[in-house]
Design an enzyme around this catalytic site. Sequence first.
Site, PDB file in Angstrom:
ATOM      1  CD1 TRP A 145      -0.857   2.352   2.275  1.00 51.96           C
ATOM      2  CD2 TRP A 145      -2.740   1.808   1.201  1.00 51.96           C
ATOM      3  NE1 TRP A 145      -1.707   3.432   2.351  1.00 51.96           N
ATOM      4  CE2 TRP A 145      -2.863   3.116   1.709  1.00 51.96           C
ATOM      5  CE3 TRP A 145      -3.802   1.241   0.480  1.00 51.96           C
ATOM      6  CZ2 TRP A 145      -4.018   3.879   1.523  1.00 51.96           C
ATOM      7  CZ3 TRP A 145      -4.947   2.011   0.301  1.00 51.96           C
ATOM      8  CH2 TRP A 145      -5.046   3.307   0.814  1.00 51.96           C
ATOM      9  CG  ASP A 158      -0.538  11.320   2.471  1.00 50.63           C
ATOM     10  OD1 ASP A 158      -1.483  10.701   1.999  1.00 50.63           O
ATOM     11  OD2 ASP A 158      -0.599  11.961   3.539  1.00 50.63           O
ATOM     12  CD1 TRP A 209      -7.624  10.355   2.372  1.00 46.70           C
ATOM     13  CD2 TRP A 209      -7.419   8.156   2.770  1.00 46.70           C
ATOM     14  NE1 TRP A 209      -6.325  10.121   2.785  1.00 46.70           N
ATOM     15  CE2 TRP A 209      -6.179   8.778   3.036  1.00 46.70           C
ATOM     16  CE3 TRP A 209      -7.522   6.776   2.950  1.00 46.70           C
ATOM     17  CZ2 TRP A 209      -5.059   8.068   3.475  1.00 46.70           C
ATOM     18  CZ3 TRP A 209      -6.400   6.068   3.379  1.00 46.70           C
ATOM     19  CH2 TRP A 209      -5.195   6.722   3.641  1.00 46.70           C
ATOM     20  CD  GLU A 219      -5.888  14.101   6.207  1.00 45.16           C
ATOM     21  OE1 GLU A 219      -5.944  13.277   7.114  1.00 45.16           O
ATOM     22  OE2 GLU A 219      -6.085  13.798   5.010  1.00 45.16           O
TER      23      GLU A 219
HETATM   24  C1  FRU Z   1      -3.442  12.117   4.369  1.00 41.33           C
HETATM   25  C2  FRU Z   1      -3.101  11.478   5.695  1.00 41.33           C
HETATM   26  C3  FRU Z   1      -2.179  12.358   6.493  1.00 41.33           C
HETATM   27  C4  FRU Z   1      -1.484  11.394   7.387  1.00 41.33           C
HETATM   28  C5  FRU Z   1      -1.334  10.202   6.494  1.00 41.33           C
HETATM   29  C6  FRU Z   1      -1.375   8.890   7.212  1.00 41.33           C
HETATM   30  O1  FRU Z   1      -3.774  11.250   3.358  1.00 41.33           O
HETATM   31  O2  FRU Z   1      -4.291  11.191   6.394  1.00 41.33           O
HETATM   32  O3  FRU Z   1      -2.836  13.409   7.162  1.00 41.33           O
HETATM   33  O4  FRU Z   1      -0.252  11.869   7.848  1.00 41.33           O
HETATM   34  O5  FRU Z   1      -2.376  10.258   5.548  1.00 41.33           O
HETATM   35  O6  FRU Z   1      -1.037   7.851   6.377  1.00 41.33           O
END
Ligand code: FRU
Length: 574
Positions: free
Chosen positions: A152, A155, A408, A324
């Site tokens: 997987w 980010d 997401w 984020e």
């Molecule tokens: C964004 C996020 C970030 C976090 C990461 C965790 O996609 O939710 O805020 O650091 O993914 O995998």
Amino acid sequence: MKIIDYISAIMRKIALLFAMVFMATALNAVTPKVLGNRHAMVGVDVVGKYLMLPVQESVDNASVRVLVAGELRQSFNVRLAVDKIDYFVPLDISRFGSDKLLLDISFRGNKLTPDAIRQFVCWSEMPQGNGFETANKERLRPVYHHTPPYGWMNDPNGMFYKDGLYHLYYQWNPYGSQWENMTWGHSVSRDLIHWDALPAAIEPDALGTIYSGSCVVDRINSSGFGEGTVIAFYTSAGQNQTQSMAYSADDGRTFTKYVANPVITGDIPDFRDPKAFWNGEAGMWNLILAAGQEMRIYSSYDLKQWKYESSFGEGYGCHESVWECPDLFALNVRGTGARKWMLVCNTGGAPGGGSGTQYFIGDFDGHKFTTNQKDALWMDYGKDHYATVTFDNAPDGRRIALAWMSNWQYAGVVPTKQFRSANSVPRDLDIFENDGTYYCGVVPSRELLTLRGNKVKHPTETCEIVVDLKGTASIVLSNQKGEKVIMEYDSRSRKFLMDRNLSGNTSFHKDFPARTIAPVRGDMKQLRIFIDRCSIEVFDSEGKMAMTNLVFPSEPYGTLTIKGGKATVYSIAQ
Ligand code: FRU
């Protein structure tokens, strides 16, 4: 040969085959000690570099602790196969420097019994080996986009450029193709297109798993770790989210975690994704992070002690979900000598539904970000463009961004297996003005031109289509199975849309079928459309519109039907 001899020869062969299969299975099998309804132990005699763990995606995670002489050396979660093996993931067992290990495994679930655990299929297939196949074998795995070697990915993290190499870290699960065990995976490239996978750079520790963050090249040795040290800032996701730092003396290949971590703490649950940068105008380091539904800004002179400066967010932009992955940088305003600052904020509630990248254009003095832009603007109007951040220290004053090409809403169930998710093609950002408002310009990075191959008659699974527009246009990609992607540009209402409702496999999630619509800031004269097996990225050549959407056709779209424009198709070969 008599028929009877013939039959007995065949029987002997079959028996031999069975014996071989049985021996191989026996060799690959492990014998667990089952200690209760949720607990098993497996002793491992280390003979290979990797222990291959069988994964079944639909079952609960098991927690695995690797012990050497009773000492905890590593812990992680993996969906150990219960009744069917989807794929294997490698656990590096050579790194512990011991010929014996104990796996201490806790299962979740209420209905388990010792007998049920003994029947798990994972015990019958846990071979050891010295290599792990990461070749691209999946039909829909992108060819010229960055993907993790397996497992997987979400980010992009910590991107920086130094001495001719672009470094890209990413949120990675080394033990399965679903989100878990966040670790910084690492890849490098000389041209932003051909990426080489390197070993994981930052792994979970007792402060938590390693969430998103950034890297800076400390050219002036502010930190005291040495000139040119690469310094990473990331979120330690433990009981609470805190910000940690790590430094690297070998250009980001290996990191040492700072002894006084964490360096920034907060008082709210969602407190993450630090992006640090040198602010030349203010003569100090700044760092911006996401805190609930705002961004907090800090300053520092030594990269270790951070002073809170201000917050930005309340009353600005889209607040449908947590904020984020921020970024903050200055850009030239096209055609003028002016410079403006852009604050990037990734969040849910995007126009296409779910994840997206909003931005604000304004001013920043090292202490406070100000803007008169109240409403959200989006960097890309497709459904699969998230967690966008930019490279530190990029050459020639360029501001190069990468986005995670997923959403997401459905990222965990897209129909891929050995890997899950790709990053977008690299994009260069700037600012342009239209009707008195500033917008983010997004164009494919110039390196993509080097991929252009021959002109071809029909689109293929990896190609670039350049469309010269005369005004309103319709562009349809289709295949023999009747699957199609419809794109339309309405030059009067200045809207561009992409419809993937009939694009192929869309049934794996209710939010996947979609029609995304982008406002176009000005007139479009030329589109560039990048297809890479399971993605379509459309750009206005002048950066006035960008749209990124995933598609999962059952065969490539081999037909292009176009009205209102002239298309040239270029093959793309890696
Ligand atoms: C964004 C996020 C970030 C976090 C990461 C965790 O996609 O939710 O805020 O650091 O993914 O995998």
